[in-house]
Design a protein around this motif. Structure first.
Motif, PDB file in Angstrom:
ATOM      1  N   THR A 158      70.409  38.838  43.292  1.00  0.00           N
ATOM      2  CA  THR A 158      71.200  40.054  43.494  1.00  0.00           C
ATOM      3  C   THR A 158      70.452  41.045  43.996  1.00  0.00           C
ATOM      4  OG1 THR A 158      72.679  39.506  41.331  1.00  0.00           O
ATOM      5  CG2 THR A 158      72.170  41.555  41.792  1.00  0.00           C
ATOM      6  N   ARG A 163      70.426  49.785  45.214  1.00  0.00           N
ATOM      7  CA  ARG A 163      71.975  49.455  45.446  1.00  0.00           C
ATOM      8  C   ARG A 163      72.149  48.412  44.716  1.00  0.00           C
ATOM      9  NH1 ARG A 163      72.372  50.137  50.912  1.00  0.00           N
ATOM     10  NH2 ARG A 163      70.364  51.077  52.094  1.00  0.00           N
ATOM     11  N   CYS A 165      73.703  45.403  42.127  1.00  0.00           N
ATOM     12  CA  CYS A 165      75.154  45.648  41.332  1.00  0.00           C
ATOM     13  C   CYS A 165      75.701  44.936  39.990  1.00  0.00           C
ATOM     14  CB  CYS A 165      75.900  44.384  42.461  1.00  0.00           C
ATOM     15  SG  CYS A 165      75.479  45.023  44.492  1.00  0.00           S
ATOM     16  N   CYS A 168      77.562  42.376  40.214  1.00  0.00           N
ATOM     17  CA  CYS A 168      77.012  40.987  40.858  1.00  0.00           C
ATOM     18  C   CYS A 168      75.982  40.028  39.612  1.00  0.00           C
ATOM     19  CB  CYS A 168      76.081  40.740  42.263  1.00  0.00           C
ATOM     20  SG  CYS A 168      77.430  41.967  43.252  1.00  0.00           S
ATOM     21  N   HIS A 186      82.311  43.448  46.069  1.00  0.00           N
ATOM     22  CA  HIS A 186      82.597  44.989  46.154  1.00  0.00           C
ATOM     23  C   HIS A 186      81.920  45.888  46.938  1.00  0.00           C
ATOM     24  CE1 HIS A 186      78.278  46.095  45.187  1.00  0.00           C
ATOM     25  NE2 HIS A 186      78.804  45.238  44.434  1.00  0.00           N
ATOM     26  N   CYS A 189      78.068  46.214  48.535  1.00  0.00           N
ATOM     27  CA  CYS A 189      77.180  44.988  48.502  1.00  0.00           C
ATOM     28  C   CYS A 189      76.224  44.407  48.865  1.00  0.00           C
ATOM     29  CB  CYS A 189      77.922  43.591  47.728  1.00  0.00           C
ATOM     30  SG  CYS A 189      76.702  42.012  46.724  1.00  0.00           S
TER      31      CYS A 189
END
Ligand SMILES: [Zn+2]
Length: 202
Positions: A158, A163, A165, A168, A186, A189
């Motif tokens: 991840t 950014r 997620c 995630c 999404h 990602c």
């Protein structure tokens, strides 16, 4: 450790400048030539996107492949194929979506009292679309490099930057067979995969 997306932002920044230039150069249109002008802008945008994304794909592939590299032609073909494939994350085929965006741009300019706003909107949409495409191309080049090296299993990592997620997070460190990697959950990602070395497990 650096992520596979290291060069991706540079490609995106370069392309954004090129798109801005294309729209700027095409400011002198009217209802008679707007269709023609829209084709010029988007055809040129596709061309420069193909070239730059192929460079990006080659860099990613060559950095992660152990026993080989992409030729410029292979990288280019890889990008063309990606543009023609259905993308489960964006829910469109890139080339079809570009055509739709071009048509909407021409319609907007033709019917709007403020065509310059339509130009600005079209530019923003193209920039967002290609940001996603560059991310996807980076990830797919990585998968391809591992696949071509015979890697069987990969670990989901991840993205741990701004950014990150949340969706995630549950996947972090999970291991998948390389041919069963789930789709990104999404847009935008920046998760990636690492290969899991073949070791005898206790
Ligand atoms: Zn993610």
């Amino acid at each position: 450790m650096a992520t596979p997306y290291e060069k991706t932002d540079k490609t995106i920044a370069y392309l954004n400048k090129q798109y801005a230039k294309l729209f700027r150069n095409a400011m002198s249109f009217d209802e008679l030539n707007v269709i023609e002008v829209s084709h010029e802008i988007y055809d040129e945008a596709i061309k420069v996107t193909e070239q730059e994304t192929a460079r990006l794909v080659k860099t990613v592939y060559d950095s992660y492949r152990e026993e080989g590299s992409f030729s410029a032609e292979e990288a280019y073909s890889f990008v063309l194929a990606l543009m023609l494939a259905y993308n489960p994350v964006t829910k469109y085929v890139y080339r079809n979506e570009i055509d739709r965006k071009r048509a909407r741009f021409a319609e907007g300019v033709l019917s709007s009292d403020t065509p310059q706003q339509e130009v600005a909107l079209a530019k923003r949409l193209l920039i967002a679309m290609n940001k996603q495409f560059a991310d996807d191309a980076t990830f797919e080049a990585l998968v391809k490099a591992y696949t071509d090296d015979g890697v069987e299993r990969v670990r989901w990592i991840t993205a741990v930057d701004d950014r990150r997620c949340p969706t995630c997070k549950a996947r972090h460190n999970k291991i998948y067979p390389i041919d069963k990697i789930p789709s990104k959950p999404h847009l935008h990602c920046r998760c990636y995969i690492q290969k899991v070395d073949k070791v005898v497990e206790a």
